[in-house]
Design a protein around this motif. Structure first.
Motif, PDB file in Angstrom:
ATOM      1  N   CYS A   1     -82.900-106.981 -17.289  1.00 13.16           N
ATOM      2  CA  CYS A   1     -82.428-107.753 -16.179  1.00 13.16           C
ATOM      3  C   CYS A   1     -81.923-108.893 -16.603  1.00 13.16           C
ATOM      4  O   CYS A   1     -80.940-109.316 -16.147  1.00 13.16           O
TER       5      CYS A   1
ATOM      6  N   SER B   1     -82.166-103.991 -12.398  1.00 14.99           N
ATOM      7  CA  SER B   1     -81.387-104.485 -12.968  1.00 14.99           C
ATOM      8  C   SER B   1     -80.057-104.691 -12.180  1.00 14.99           C
ATOM      9  O   SER B   1     -79.268-105.294 -12.248  1.00 14.99           O
TER      10      SER B   1
ATOM     11  N   ALA C   1     -80.543-107.756 -10.520  1.00 13.50           N
ATOM     12  CA  ALA C   1     -80.260-108.749 -11.474  1.00 13.50           C
ATOM     13  C   ALA C   1     -78.732-109.076 -11.550  1.00 13.50           C
ATOM     14  O   ALA C   1     -78.247-110.173 -11.819  1.00 13.50           O
TER      15      ALA C   1
END
Length: 398
Positions: A85, A264, A267
């Motif tokens: 991330c 992610s 992210a």
């Protein structure tokens, strides 16, 4: 604008250890020195070439090593969602195509890392970690996106080979990948009482672009250019040794892979949102208007406050989900919350940034205009917002 992602405050959160802080500083320094805001080209060939160069550069910097376990040339003994991330947030802040290049190295090789035979892992994963081979994840089909159980691509055993037939679409890196993780049905799914079919009977395979019967049938152009394609498998013969995991375990394997990488996506959305926010704040301070600056107006200040709060709320959800995954806690609900909140919030933040820039915000090539195109797909892929809502509700109602 001299861009620099300041992670210092967030890295003090209890989700992170010293190893995460060191990684974040390394990637931030590398990105600031190697990624710029120049366009990646307008033609498909230019985008393909830039994507290849980015994978190689990320490999040379050791960043793609975080997509693979240490035993196969990776950086860590096991996957670390927080590390992934942090890398994606930082790369997305600077360059959406760089984020894409990194993410697909992990997603495309994840099933092999999790369940492949050791010989198969050793054959492919060190090249993925080094950035010398590009990977792809081929799950979606024309009529099987969010509903994976509707998959029609088939695989039947024929001596020492499986014969694959079907179509895969919306495949990132389709057309430039060196290896594809392809999911196909080796047996029919179980019919439920409501007429739907279960996801049982799906199996994962490694397919190379030189395999007989494999074809990139169509290249797909989207608003934020990146390599994308439609694959055709027609009597494509794959050695049994390239099956990943046991027959019928493909759906579970795909979900395990997505569990590692779903947070992610949030992210990456954070990276886009933070960049738009920083651009908007800097612009508001220097844009003269009615004898003041744009930042002097209360409407602007209110927008900045809402943008900052939305970003931090999404960040907390994102890194909570990554931390829960890394510490062995259930992550289905929290990852869905993070993905939904971060992508939807980023869309709002970026839209406001474009609005603050006025006419300049919609000029092709401006940073906020590029971010406006970059963010849109994140609300769809790896589970659209509407699907995330269903997942969250299902988990709450259990």
């Amino acid at each position: 604008m001299n861009v620099q992602l300041d992670l210092s405050e967030r890295l003090g959160w209890p989700f992170f250890g010293p190893e995460h802080r060191a990684l974040a500083n390394l990637v931030t320094t590398w990105a600031a020195g190697h990624l710029s805001d120049h366009a990646h080209g307008e033609t498909r060939a230019q985008v393909d070439e830039q994507a290849r160069k980015l994978v190689a550069a990320l490999g040379a910097a050791g960043i793609t090593r975080y997509c693979v376990r240490a035993e196969h040339g990776g950086a860590l003994d096991d996957f670390d969602s927080r590390a992934i991330c942090l890398i994606r947030e930082t790369l997305a802040y600077h360059d959406g195509l760089a984020d894409f290049a990194f993410a697909m190295q992990g997603l495309g090789s994840g099933a092999l890392s999790l369940a492949g035979e050791r010989a198969l892992q050793q054959q492919y994963l060190p090249h993925v970690a080094a950035g010398t081979a590009i990977s792809a994840f081929a799950l979606s089909e024309p009529d099987a996106g969010s509903d994976v159980a509707a998959m029609q691509t088939s695989a039947r055993l024929d001596g020492g080979h499986y014969v694959l037939n079907g179509t895969k679409t919306w495949i990132s890196n389709g057309g430039i990948a060196d290896v594809y993780c392809v999911f196909a049905r080796t047996s029919p799914g179980e019919k439920r009482a409501d007429g739907t079919v279960s996801a049982q009977g799906i199996t994962a395979f490694l397919v190379e672009p030189t395999d007989p019967g494999f074809e990139v049938e169509q290249r797909i152009d989207v608003i934020a250019p990146h390599p994308l394609g439609r694959l055709r498998l027609e009597n494509c013969r794959i050695p049994v040794a390239r099956r990943i995991g046991a027959e019928g375990d493909g759906f579970k394997l795909a979900m395990r892979t997505l569990d590692i990488f779903r947070a992610s996506v949030a992210a990456a959305a954070l990276g886009f949102a933070r960049r738009a926010f920083d651009e908007a704040v800097a612009y508001s301070r220097q844009r003269a208007m009615f004898g003041k600056t744009l930042a002097d107006f209360q409407l602007t200040q209110a927008a900045i406050a809402e943008m900052a709060t939305a970003i931090d709320a999404a960040a907390l959800l994102t890194y909570r989900a990554a931390w829960q995954r890394d510490t062995g806690q259930p992550v289905t609900k929290t990852a869905a919350m993070a993905k939904m909140t971060a992508t939807e919030s980023a869309q709002t933040v970026i839209d406001r940034a474009v609005q603050m820039f006025g006419g300049r915000g919609v000029v092709h090539g401006e940073v906020v205009e590029r971010l406006y195109r970059d963010i849109r797909a994140l609300r769809i892929y790896e589970g659209a917002t509407e699907v995330q809502k269903l997942i969250i509700a299902r988990e709450v109602l259990k």
